[in-house]
Design a protein around this motif. Structure first.
Motif, mmCIF file in Angstrom:
data_model
loop_
_atom_site.group_PDB
_atom_site.id
_atom_site.type_symbol
_atom_site.label_atom_id
_atom_site.label_comp_id
_atom_site.label_asym_id
_atom_site.label_seq_id
_atom_site.Cartn_x
_atom_site.Cartn_y
_atom_site.Cartn_z
ATOM 1 N N GLY A 227 -15.687 -114.941 -4.599
ATOM 2 C CA GLY A 227 -15.654 -113.975 -3.516
ATOM 3 C C GLY A 227 -14.773 -112.773 -3.784
ATOM 4 N N ARG A 228 -14.129 -112.732 -4.974
ATOM 5 C CA ARG A 228 -13.181 -111.645 -5.235
ATOM 6 C C ARG A 228 -13.517 -110.876 -6.509
ATOM 7 N NH1 ARG A 228 -8.565 -112.148 -2.028
ATOM 8 N NH2 ARG A 228 -8.455 -114.101 -0.857
ATOM 9 N N LYS B 241 -5.260 -101.650 -13.169
ATOM 10 C CA LYS B 241 -5.476 -100.264 -12.758
ATOM 11 C C LYS B 241 -6.974 -99.972 -12.743
ATOM 12 C CE LYS B 241 -1.123 -98.565 -14.706
ATOM 13 N NZ LYS B 241 -0.490 -97.617 -15.652
ATOM 14 N N PRO B 242 -7.483 -99.388 -11.637
ATOM 15 C CA PRO B 242 -8.915 -99.086 -11.560
ATOM 16 C C PRO B 242 -9.308 -97.986 -12.536
ATOM 17 C CG PRO B 242 -7.779 -98.171 -9.659
ATOM 18 C CD PRO B 242 -6.764 -98.993 -10.399
ATOM 19 N N HIS C 271 -10.539 -106.546 -3.134
ATOM 20 C CA HIS C 271 -9.726 -107.185 -4.171
ATOM 21 C C HIS C 271 -8.891 -106.147 -4.915
ATOM 22 C CE1 HIS C 271 -8.532 -109.850 -7.419
ATOM 23 N NE2 HIS C 271 -9.019 -108.978 -8.296
ATOM 24 N N ALA C 272 -9.495 -104.972 -5.178
ATOM 25 C CA ALA C 272 -8.771 -103.927 -5.903
ATOM 26 C C ALA C 272 -7.548 -103.463 -5.118
ATOM 27 C CB ALA C 272 -9.700 -102.749 -6.180
ATOM 28 N N VAL C 273 -7.703 -103.329 -3.792
ATOM 29 C CA VAL C 273 -6.567 -102.903 -2.959
ATOM 30 C C VAL C 273 -5.488 -103.977 -2.971
ATOM 31 C CG1 VAL C 273 -5.850 -102.405 -0.592
ATOM 32 C CG2 VAL C 273 -7.936 -101.360 -1.513
ATOM 33 N N GLU C 274 -5.903 -105.255 -2.843
ATOM 34 C CA GLU C 274 -4.924 -106.341 -2.883
ATOM 35 C C GLU C 274 -4.224 -106.411 -4.236
ATOM 36 O OE1 GLU C 274 -7.178 -109.788 -1.968
ATOM 37 O OE2 GLU C 274 -7.334 -109.369 0.193
ATOM 38 N N ARG C 275 -4.967 -106.088 -5.291
ATOM 39 C CA ARG C 275 -4.435 -106.203 -6.653
ATOM 40 C C ARG C 275 -3.584 -104.995 -7.028
ATOM 41 N NH1 ARG C 275 -2.916 -107.642 -11.150
ATOM 42 N NH2 ARG C 275 -4.208 -108.248 -12.936
ATOM 43 N N CYS C 276 -4.032 -103.806 -6.641
ATOM 44 C CA CYS C 276 -3.391 -102.576 -7.121
ATOM 45 C C CYS C 276 -2.613 -101.822 -6.044
ATOM 46 C CB CYS C 276 -4.443 -101.636 -7.704
ATOM 47 S SG CYS C 276 -5.534 -102.389 -8.926
#
Length: 728
Positions: free
Chosen positions: A488-489, A540-541, A507-512
């Motif tokens: 799901g992520r 990093k995106p 997920h990107a916001v939670e990660r970065c």
């Protein structure tokens, strides 16, 4: 060879698992007779007899009980049998059992029941002719028919009582017929025996028709196939095709095995297997199912599943297992019948004894009425009322590409008041395409190359879309290691020494952290109904990938059909709210978006608290929600996890099949109610008419055999309804 194939030896020495095909069963009570008889023999364990497939499985310790004694017990009950494992060894066919069963059903006129019925009918006819010519010898003329019937059925009744089934229909009928002879009603006794024999024969014919729904599926697979051997194609038995071999399928031929097209283009009619209403185009790489009909071009197909494991074989196996499982209503009726029959016997005894002893009534009159009550007391029609409908419902569903895994599931589907749908691969085609590559740093080619390296080997629809775009653009796959999925992520892998992730914007916001993504571009893609995958390296995106999956052609109609049935539809998706709303608007469905697998579980629990709910999905992530719902329904093209977890499957990948399932279940439940009402209603009417002296013995027997035939024929109406393919 024989020991490997037919004998499963246990650690305790001589214990082995045996399989018999038992013939002559015409109602579920036959199963109880065999199971009870074998259960009383020492050394016989794990007895399982499927009434519908007529397959008996049991474990036998030959040190305690010999095979001959087991065989004799089955034969003494009036049933025929065949050792299926031995047959397979001798003939070398995985489908030998099915052939045997089909042959047994086709030759019903030559069965012992038919011969016995014909002989008794001849004796009764001769007896009535002689009594018409010489009225004074009526009793003597009809005595042979009564005695022959009593010799056969009375002996069987005695054996059943000795083997643990004292209240059998054979016992009740034999007592009634013998009693009629004692009080001088020879004509009544002979007619009762004849009607009982005719009823048993008709029950067997009706049961055979009920089983024909599954045998029709087996007949879809051709007996032979054209195996490509170098430059020529030679005919071989389809049952002996091996995985990896290539077969030639000409226009008009049935596909002999599950496989993949390696050469040629054509349309294949898969409606007999999946319920698809129109032929499906096939080209190299397309999957095909055994039993499909090739319509136009010549195809070469590589076999991907053996005969024992193809789609038809799996359907038959799962449907037979489903029919063997008892629905809740059937279990209740069996418990009710266990008390009902002794109660009726007590009433019959009171009918015989009370009026003459208490009121000085005529003994012969009340003995006659009590004997009639014995015939009314048999619960065969009542016991058959539910399994006959369930069997027909499951078989009708299989004919339409609706695979239902048991009577309990079939009953539950009809009570559903809400349906939760997964989005990707369920409401949508499951064939998404990459529409946008938005680099944040670097180039589109680098962005696509890293994403494809991470997704390589994944079966997720979004992963396949990325890999397909990389192949189209000629982007080579980079080596990756330590690949894993965070459900799901995101998907993760190490590519060229860097941790690369392909995940959702959430997920990107939670990660970065916040403000790391170009929100305007993400919003624009999502408002267009596209899913957005964010590619990140070392946290990093580096870019966005827009992917769109079109709704299935019948999805909007499916939601509307469910609404017409009074069922609420909800889409549960891991996609963001904007994408979810865009798809929801197109389909007219309520949307719950941004859900992780555990969130889907929670939403299903909320729906379930309000009313029975079904969950429809196709992926690994849907497995928990499918299991948690009252009914789990898997799309046929979904993963094995979804198919195994679910209670039902839509083999044709038609979302409209959900509404078809509900309609079929409700029709089956209505059929059960009709059957129970007819079975009990007829008995109630005959009970009253017998007590008032209106009903004769020969009419009383119709309260059982006639009701059994009526109940079975009523259930067969579901099969006729199932013969129409959806969309036609």
């Amino acid at each position: 060879m024989q020991d490997e194939t037919r004998i499963g030896r246990a650690a305790d020495g001589d214990s082995r698992t045996l399989r018999y095909h038992v013939t002559g069963m015409d109602c579920p009570s036959c199963v109880a007779k065999v199971e009870t008889a074998l259960g009383r023999l020492s050394g016989v364990e794990d007895i399982s007899l499927n009434y519908h497939s007529q397959m008996l499985r049991f474990r036998l310790d030959e040190a305690a009980t010999s095979r001959d004694r087991v065989d004799g017990a089955i034969r003494s009950l009036g049933f025929g049998f065949e050792d299926m494992d031995l047959r397979i060894v001798q003939e070398g066919q995985a489908d030998a059992g099915l052939d045997s069963a089909a042959a047994a059903e086709q030759a019903w006129l030559a069965t012992p029941k038919a011969r016995l019925t014909g002989f008794i009918g001849l004796l009764v006819g001769i007896g009535f002719l002689m009594s018409w010519l010489v009225p004074a010898i009526e009793d003597l003329a009809l005595m042979p028919a009564a005695l022959v019937g009593l010799a056969v059925f009375g002996r069987r009744a005695f054996l059943l009582a000795r083997l643990g089934t004292p209240f059998s229909i054979e016992m009740l009928m034999s007592v009634a017929a013998a009693g009629a002879l004692v009080i001088g009603e020879t004509a009544e006794a002979s007619v009762v025996i004849l009607l009982f024999a005719v009823g048993e024969l008709l029950e067997g014919v009706a049961a055979g028709r009920a089983r024909s729904g599954i045998k029709a599926l087996a007949a879809l697979v051709p007996r032979t196939a054209l195996l490509v051997d170098g430059a020529v194609a030679r005919e071989v038995p389809a049952s002996r095709l091996e995985v990896g071999q290539v077969v030639l399928v000409r226009p008009g031929d049935r596909v002999p095995a599950d496989g993949e097209v390696v050469d040629g283009m054509s349309d294949i009619d898969e409606s007999p297997v999946t319920g698809e209403s129109v032929p499906v185009p096939k080209q190299p790489g397309s999957p095909v199912f055994a039993g499909g009909i090739n319509a136009t071009g010549v195809l070469r197909v590589r076999v991907t599943r053996s005969a024992a494991d193809n789609t038809i074989a799996r359907i038959i196996h799962m449907v037979e297992e489903a029919q063997a499982s008892k629905a809740p209503t059937a279990r209740f009726i069996e418990r009710f019948s266990a008390r009902y029959t002794p109660f009726v016997i007590i009433v019959a005894l009171l009918t015989i004894l009370l009026p003459p002893l208490a009121f000085g009534a005529d003994w012969q009159t009340w003995i006659y009425r009590g004997l009639a009550l014995l015939l009314i007391g048999c619960p065969c029609a009542l016991v058959l009322s539910t399994p006959a409908a369930i069997t027909s419902g499951i078989a009708a569903g299989a004919r339409r590409g609706l695979l239902i895994k048991g009577g309990a599931a079939l009953e539950a589907i009809g009570r559903v008041r809400a349906v939760a749908f997964d989005k990707t691969g369920t409401l949508t085609e499951g064939r998404p395409q990459v529409t946008d590559l938005v680099p944040i740093t670097g180039t589109e080619r680098t962005l696509l190359a890293l994403a494809a390296a991470v997704e390589n080997g994944s079966s997720h629809p979004l992963a396949r879309a990325i890999l397909a775009r990389a192949e189209t653009d000629g982007v080579p796959l980079r080596p990756a290691r330590d690949q894993r999925t965070v459900p799901g992520r995101a998907a993760q892998a190490v590519v060229t020494g860097r941790l690369v992730e392909v995940g959702s914007p959430r997920h990107a916001v939670e990660r970065c952290g916040p403000d790391i993504l170009p929100d305007d571009r993400v919003a624009a893609l999502e408002d267009a109904g596209k899913s957005v995958a964010v590619v990140m390296t070392d946290g990093k995106p580096i870019g966005l990938i827009g992917i769109r999956d079109e709704p299935r052609a019948d999805a909007a109609q499916a939601v509307s059909s469910l609404g017409n049935l009074g069922i609420r539809s909800v889409m549960l998706t891991g996609d963001n709210a904007r994408t979810g709303r865009a798809v929801g608007r197109a389909l007219g469905i309520e949307v719950k978006a941004g859900l992780l697998p555990e969130d889907k579980l929670r939403e299903v629990a909320v729906l379930k608290a309000a009313a029975p709910v079904a969950m429809v999905g196709d992926g690994i992530n849907d497995g928990p929600a499918l299991a948690a719902a009252d009914v789990g329904i898997a799309m046929g093209g979904g993963t094995d996890v979804a198919l195994e977890t679910a209670d039902a499957a839509l083999l044709g990948n038609r979302v409209g099949g959900v509404a078809d399932l509900v309609a079929l279940s409700r029709a089956t439940l209505a059929n059960i109610r009709q059957n129970v009402a007819m079975a009990l209603g007829l008995k109630a009417v005959f009970l009253v008419t017998t007590l008032f002296g209106i009903t004769d013995l020969w009419l009383a027997i119709l309260a059982d055999t006639g009701a059994t035939v009526i109940v079975t024929l009523n259930a067969l109406r579901l099969l006729r309804a199932g013969s129409h393919q959806p969309g036609r």
